[in-house]
Design a protein around this motif. Sequence first.
Motif, short mmCIF file in Angstrom:
data_model
loop_
_atom_site.label_atom_id
_atom_site.label_comp_id
_atom_site.label_asym_id
_atom_site.label_seq_id
_atom_site.Cartn_x
_atom_site.Cartn_y
_atom_site.Cartn_z
N PHE A 33 -43.33 -12.16 -13.58
CA PHE A 33 -41.97 -12.57 -13.89
C PHE A 33 -41.14 -12.58 -12.62
CE2 PHE A 33 -43.47 -10.82 -17.89
CZ PHE A 33 -43.15 -11.84 -18.74
N VAL A 34 -40.17 -13.47 -12.55
CA VAL A 34 -39.29 -13.54 -11.40
C VAL A 34 -38.37 -12.32 -11.38
CG1 VAL A 34 -37.51 -14.91 -10.27
CG2 VAL A 34 -39.40 -16.05 -11.42
N HIS A 35 -37.79 -12.02 -12.52
CA HIS A 35 -36.90 -10.87 -12.64
C HIS A 35 -37.56 -9.84 -13.55
CE1 HIS A 35 -33.75 -13.14 -10.71
NE2 HIS A 35 -33.96 -14.12 -11.56
N LYS A 36 -37.85 -8.71 -13.00
CA LYS A 36 -38.49 -7.67 -13.80
C LYS A 36 -37.44 -7.05 -14.73
CE LYS A 36 -42.34 -6.81 -11.00
NZ LYS A 36 -43.55 -7.09 -11.62
N PRO A 37 -37.77 -6.85 -15.99
CA PRO A 37 -36.80 -6.26 -16.91
C PRO A 37 -36.56 -4.79 -16.57
CG PRO A 37 -38.90 -6.58 -18.00
CD PRO A 37 -39.01 -7.21 -16.64
N THR A 38 -35.32 -4.40 -16.62
CA THR A 38 -34.98 -3.01 -16.35
C THR A 38 -34.64 -2.33 -17.67
OG1 THR A 38 -32.68 -3.61 -16.00
CG2 THR A 38 -34.08 -3.53 -14.07
N PRO A 39 -35.21 -1.17 -17.91
CA PRO A 39 -34.90 -0.48 -19.16
C PRO A 39 -33.47 0.06 -19.15
CG PRO A 39 -36.29 0.88 -17.77
CD PRO A 39 -36.17 -0.45 -17.09
N LYS A 40 -32.82 -0.08 -20.27
CA LYS A 40 -31.46 0.42 -20.40
C LYS A 40 -31.50 1.71 -21.23
CE LYS A 40 -28.97 -3.84 -19.93
NZ LYS A 40 -27.91 -4.66 -20.44
N THR A 41 -30.53 2.54 -20.99
CA THR A 41 -30.47 3.78 -21.75
C THR A 41 -29.95 3.48 -23.15
OG1 THR A 41 -28.23 4.20 -20.95
CG2 THR A 41 -30.06 5.15 -19.69
N ALA A 42 -30.48 4.19 -24.10
CA ALA A 42 -30.07 4.00 -25.48
C ALA A 42 -28.75 4.72 -25.71
CB ALA A 42 -31.14 4.53 -26.42
N LYS A 43 -27.79 4.00 -26.26
CA LYS A 43 -26.48 4.59 -26.53
C LYS A 43 -26.43 5.07 -27.97
CE LYS A 43 -23.80 1.89 -23.27
NZ LYS A 43 -22.68 0.94 -23.12
N GLU A 44 -25.84 6.21 -28.17
CA GLU A 44 -25.60 6.72 -29.51
C GLU A 44 -24.22 6.26 -29.95
OE1 GLU A 44 -27.43 8.62 -31.61
OE2 GLU A 44 -29.17 8.53 -30.28
N PHE A 45 -24.19 5.44 -30.97
CA PHE A 45 -22.92 4.97 -31.47
C PHE A 45 -22.38 5.97 -32.48
CE2 PHE A 45 -24.91 0.98 -30.12
CZ PHE A 45 -23.90 0.52 -29.28
N LYS A 46 -21.14 6.30 -32.29
CA LYS A 46 -20.50 7.25 -33.18
C LYS A 46 -19.86 6.48 -34.32
CE LYS A 46 -17.70 11.36 -32.96
NZ LYS A 46 -16.83 12.20 -32.13
N THR A 47 -20.36 6.69 -35.50
CA THR A 47 -19.82 6.00 -36.67
C THR A 47 -18.98 6.95 -37.49
OG1 THR A 47 -21.79 6.52 -37.96
CG2 THR A 47 -21.80 4.45 -36.75
N GLN A 48 -17.99 6.39 -38.11
CA GLN A 48 -17.10 7.17 -38.95
C GLN A 48 -17.16 6.62 -40.37
OE1 GLN A 48 -13.54 8.46 -37.51
NE2 GLN A 48 -14.37 8.87 -35.49
N PRO A 49 -17.08 7.49 -41.35
CA PRO A 49 -17.11 6.99 -42.72
C PRO A 49 -15.85 6.18 -43.03
CG PRO A 49 -16.65 9.33 -42.70
CD PRO A 49 -16.96 8.94 -41.29
N TRP A 50 -16.04 5.18 -43.84
CA TRP A 50 -14.94 4.31 -44.19
C TRP A 50 -14.50 4.64 -45.61
CZ3 TRP A 50 -14.93 -0.96 -46.64
CH2 TRP A 50 -13.68 -1.58 -46.50
N THR A 51 -13.25 4.90 -45.78
CA THR A 51 -12.74 5.23 -47.11
C THR A 51 -12.35 3.94 -47.81
OG1 THR A 51 -10.54 5.56 -46.21
CG2 THR A 51 -11.96 7.49 -46.38
N TRP A 52 -12.83 3.80 -49.01
CA TRP A 52 -12.52 2.62 -49.78
C TRP A 52 -11.12 2.75 -50.37
CZ3 TRP A 52 -15.79 -1.53 -49.97
CH2 TRP A 52 -17.05 -1.34 -49.42
N PRO A 53 -10.32 1.67 -50.38
CA PRO A 53 -8.93 1.77 -50.83
C PRO A 53 -8.73 1.83 -52.33
CG PRO A 53 -9.40 -0.45 -50.09
CD PRO A 53 -10.61 0.36 -49.82
#
Length: 54
Positions: A33-53
Amino acid sequence: MPQLNPTPWLAMLVFSWMVYMSILPIKVMAHSFVHKPTPKTAKEFKTQPWTWPW
Protein backbone atom coordinates in the motif's frame (compact mmCIF):
# COMPACT_ATOMS: atom_id res chain seq x y z
CA MET A 1 -19.34 -36.50 -30.22
CA PRO A 2 -15.87 -35.17 -29.42
CA GLN A 3 -17.05 -32.36 -27.14
CA LEU A 4 -18.17 -34.95 -24.59
CA ASN A 5 -14.63 -36.26 -24.20
CA PRO A 6 -13.50 -34.71 -20.87
CA THR A 7 -9.81 -35.48 -21.22
CA PRO A 8 -8.57 -32.28 -22.96
CA TRP A 9 -10.95 -30.01 -21.06
CA LEU A 10 -10.14 -31.51 -17.67
CA ALA A 11 -6.41 -31.23 -18.31
CA MET A 12 -6.83 -27.60 -19.39
CA LEU A 13 -8.89 -26.83 -16.29
CA VAL A 14 -6.41 -28.44 -13.92
CA PHE A 15 -3.43 -26.78 -15.61
CA SER A 16 -5.02 -23.33 -15.58
CA TRP A 17 -5.91 -23.65 -11.88
CA MET A 18 -2.37 -24.75 -11.09
CA VAL A 19 -1.05 -21.66 -12.86
CA TYR A 20 -3.53 -19.36 -11.12
CA MET A 21 -2.83 -20.80 -7.69
CA SER A 22 0.95 -20.62 -8.12
CA ILE A 23 1.34 -17.17 -9.72
CA LEU A 24 -1.53 -15.00 -8.53
CA PRO A 25 -1.09 -15.41 -4.74
CA ILE A 26 2.54 -14.34 -5.06
CA LYS A 27 1.56 -11.21 -6.95
CA VAL A 28 -1.27 -10.39 -4.54
CA MET A 29 0.88 -10.88 -1.44
CA ALA A 30 3.66 -8.73 -2.94
CA HIS A 31 1.30 -5.78 -3.29
CA SER A 32 2.18 -2.93 -0.96
CA PHE A 33 0.00 0.00 0.00
CA VAL A 34 1.13 3.55 -0.64
CA HIS A 35 -0.18 4.78 2.70
CA LYS A 36 0.04 2.33 5.54
CA PRO A 37 -3.04 2.43 7.78
CA THR A 38 -2.40 3.72 11.26
CA PRO A 39 -4.39 2.27 14.13
CA LYS A 40 -6.48 4.76 16.03
CA THR A 41 -7.26 4.56 19.69
CA ALA A 42 -10.75 3.46 20.57
CA LYS A 43 -12.78 6.21 22.18
CA GLU A 44 -15.31 5.50 24.89
CA PHE A 45 -18.41 7.50 24.18
CA LYS A 46 -20.25 8.64 27.22
CA THR A 47 -23.96 8.14 26.72
CA GLN A 48 -26.69 9.54 28.87
CA PRO A 49 -30.17 8.13 29.26
CA TRP A 50 -32.86 10.01 27.46
CA THR A 51 -36.05 10.73 29.32
CA TRP A 52 -39.17 10.37 27.29
CA PRO A 53 -41.53 13.38 27.53
CA TRP A 54 -44.74 11.41 28.07
